[in-house]
Scaffold this active site. Structure first.
Site, PDB file in Angstrom:
ATOM      1  N   HIS A  21     -10.379 -14.148  55.282  1.00  0.00           N
ATOM      2  CA  HIS A  21      -9.516 -14.348  56.532  1.00  0.00           C
ATOM      3  C   HIS A  21      -9.767 -15.334  57.400  1.00  0.00           C
ATOM      4  CE1 HIS A  21      -7.909 -12.878  60.684  1.00  0.00           C
ATOM      5  NE2 HIS A  21      -6.861 -11.993  59.643  1.00  0.00           N
ATOM      6  N   GLN A  50     -12.141  -4.784  57.341  1.00  0.00           N
ATOM      7  CA  GLN A  50     -11.490  -3.902  56.789  1.00  0.00           C
ATOM      8  C   GLN A  50     -12.256  -2.784  56.044  1.00  0.00           C
ATOM      9  OE1 GLN A  50      -8.188  -4.172  56.724  1.00  0.00           O
ATOM     10  NE2 GLN A  50      -8.091  -6.018  57.813  1.00  0.00           N
TER      11      GLN A  50
END
Ligand SMILES: [Zn+2]
Lengths: 411, 141
Positions: A122, A202
């Site tokens: 990310h 996550q």
């Protein structure tokens, strides 16, 4: 036995309608919804004991301090840290990673060194390292994955070299939901004398985290992706590393003594928490952890696995849907990236929204990875334990209508 | 806003394999427009004959709204002067903001009237205006 209907009822927002349809919320990797217990905990904080912690001698301040520090304690136990001194509250994962970049890497990196990261990262676990590397004249080494998004042990061994000082890796990728082999990465990195920063944004919502077992040097996650409000994140760091780091932000609450020319800083973890903190979010995080521990990770994992298997099976049956990433449920959380043939993800998302279904479309803040796979953007659905198979059925029916709305076949 | 009002035949037609989507050799201006949030990308290429936009085309990728809007804009401004084109951009942007609602005034926009109600879908406004902003940028340089 946990009753799913009762669980769903705990989340008031799931009862609302969007565009006249019952909300189907499949954007949990972006942020999760909040149970009533978390909403009430925040509301109680303001109704009963709102005050600035660590400052006053009055009762409210003492209570706010207690709530704040008890949460730190709870978080330490939640991820099995050795001590609550290793738990630093930040705004979110991004801020936690930046803290490590500025307060550790910036002071420990030379132009001869390398930082190893994965192409799937990310932007929040990529840009901080890339920019530090540019400033220091150091090199970024990318670990590449195969077209399924899987990182091989060979690739890890090739890219973590004698020059590597820092390895940064997402525990679970936000694009395909792949669980990375972080334990292998940590052991290979440590052999080479590098430290490892794990982005747990996550993973923490979906699986039990044990930072000691992972042997992570730093581990970061966000509250809002696991039932808590936005505005609180956690940085775990090994005490011996944190102790030697310079503060990230300077200001109130993080000092010991201040004179005109010098300042000595507070001990851990306070030296990293400058200024008034987001106490309401921390209180919400405490309640969120209670909720997760009440239902248990076993239930969360079982529900998400069932939902993911079911969704993959149904999506697979539609010829015009292309699924990206590994479909192996063994190393995957409830995240599925896909496209409807000939339809841009942005249009698919708009069409699904008309059916009350919330999904994510775009590059998912992972542009280098999308480029690596030669993709411009995808649709992404992501589940949490409160989602249901009935919602997946609604979603599948709507997906089948997407091409029709775009003028392919009959409308 | 119903889906049929958004994805009208005109928009769908222009978004799929538009004749305006191609490369122009020796363009005088090549301008990239980009929506970082959704990833829509459009490159406008313009060839002038004095002050007249003699030829204009686009390449790129993105949602149906962004692509159709580019194609429709090109149909509108090809053969016009810079000034006329910029006036049309202003008119289009005012229509999007609902600052002009008089249909007689909007008639000049031809097929671009299809985007009149896009502000009812705030998430898609950026897609609709991308090509028009890119044109403005390119000519005001
Ligand atoms: Zn778009």
């Amino acid at each position: 036995m946990i009753n799913k209907e009762e669980i769903v009822k705990d989340f008031p927002i799931l009862d609302r309608k969007v565009n006249g349809k019952k909300l189907v919320y499949f954007d949990n990797a972006a942020t999760t919804q909040k149970p009533l217990s978390v909403i009430n905990a925040i509301s109680d904080y303001y109704k009963i004991y709102n005050a600035n912690p660590h400052r006053g001698a009055h009762t409210l301040s003492v209570e706010a301090t207690e709530a704040y520090e008890q949460t730190r304690n709870k978080v330490a136990k939640f991820i099995n840290a050795r001590s609550e001194q290793e738990i630093i509250f930040t705004k979110n994962t991004t801020e936690a990673l930046n803290l490590v970049a500025y307060s550790y890497v910036n002071n420990n990196l030379t132009s001869d060194d390398e930082i190893t990261i994965c192409i799937t990262e990310h932007h929040s676990n990529l840009i901080p390292w890339q920019q530090i590397a540019i400033r220091k004249g150091a090199k970024i080494n990318y670990m590449y994955v195969d077209s399924d998004g899987i990182l091989s042990v060979d690739e890890i061994k090739n890219k973590i070299t004698d020059k590597t000082k820092v390895v940064c890796i997402a525990h679970v990728t936000n694009t395909f939901g792949i669980v990375n082999p972080v334990e292998e990465i940590v052991s290979i990195a440590h052999e080479k004398g590098a430290i490892v920063v794990i982005d747990g944004a996550q993973s923490t919502p979906h699986m039990k985290i044990d930072v000691q077992k992972l042997d992570a040097d730093f581990f970061a996650f966000s509250g809002h992706k696991m039932l808590a409000p936005m505005g609180v994140g956690v940085l775990y760091g090994k005490k011996e590393l944190l102790k030697n780091m310079t503060p990230f932000l300077y200001g109130g609450d993080m000092i010991e003594y201040v004179s005109e020319q010098t300042t000595t800083f507070a001990e851990l973890p306070f030296k990293f928490e400058a200024g008034t903190q987001n106490v309401e979010a921390v209180v919400g995080l405490s309640s969120a952890i209670d909720y997760i521990e009440k239902i248990g990770y076993e239930y969360i994992e079982e529900q998400e696995r069932e939902l993911t298997e079911y969704a993959l099976e149904k999506l697979n049956q539609i010829d015009d849907v292309i699924i990206y990433g590994s479909k192996n449920i063994e190393n995957k959380v409830g995240v599925i990236s896909f496209n409807v043939k000939d339809v841009h993800p942005h249009d698919t998302a708009t069409i699904l929204d008309r059916y009350g279904i919330a999904i994510r479309s775009g590059h998912h803040c992972a542009q280098p990875f999308m480029k690596h796979l030669d993709l411009n953007s995808t649709c992404r659905i992501s589940f949490y334990f409160y989602n249901t198979k009935e919602e997946i059925d609604i979603f599948i029916d709507a997906i089948k209508k997407v091409r029709g709305h775009m003028g392919y076949g009959t409308k | 806003m119903e889906l049929n009002d958004l994805y009208t035949d005109i928009i769908l037609e222009h978004s799929q394999n538009s004749y305006n989507k191609k490369v122009i050799e020796n363009a005088d201006i090549t301008e990239l427009g980009h929506n970082p949030s959704c990833g829509d990308e459009i490159t406008l290429q313009i060839k002038f004959d004095g002050d007249i936009i003699k030829n204009i085309a686009y390449t790129g990728h993105g949602c149906a709204i962004s692509q159709a809007s580019a194609s429709i804009m090109i149909d509108n401004i090809k053969g016009k002067t810079k000034k006329e084109a910029l006036d049309e951009v202003e008119l289009f942007l005012k229509m999007i903001k609902k600052e002009i609602t008089d249909d007689n005034e909007l008639e000049k926009l031809n097929d671009a009237i299809a985007f009149k109600n896009i502000s009812n879908m705030p998430a898609r406004v950026k897609c609709a205006v991308l090509a028009w902003h890119t044109l403005k940028e390119s000519m005001e340089k």
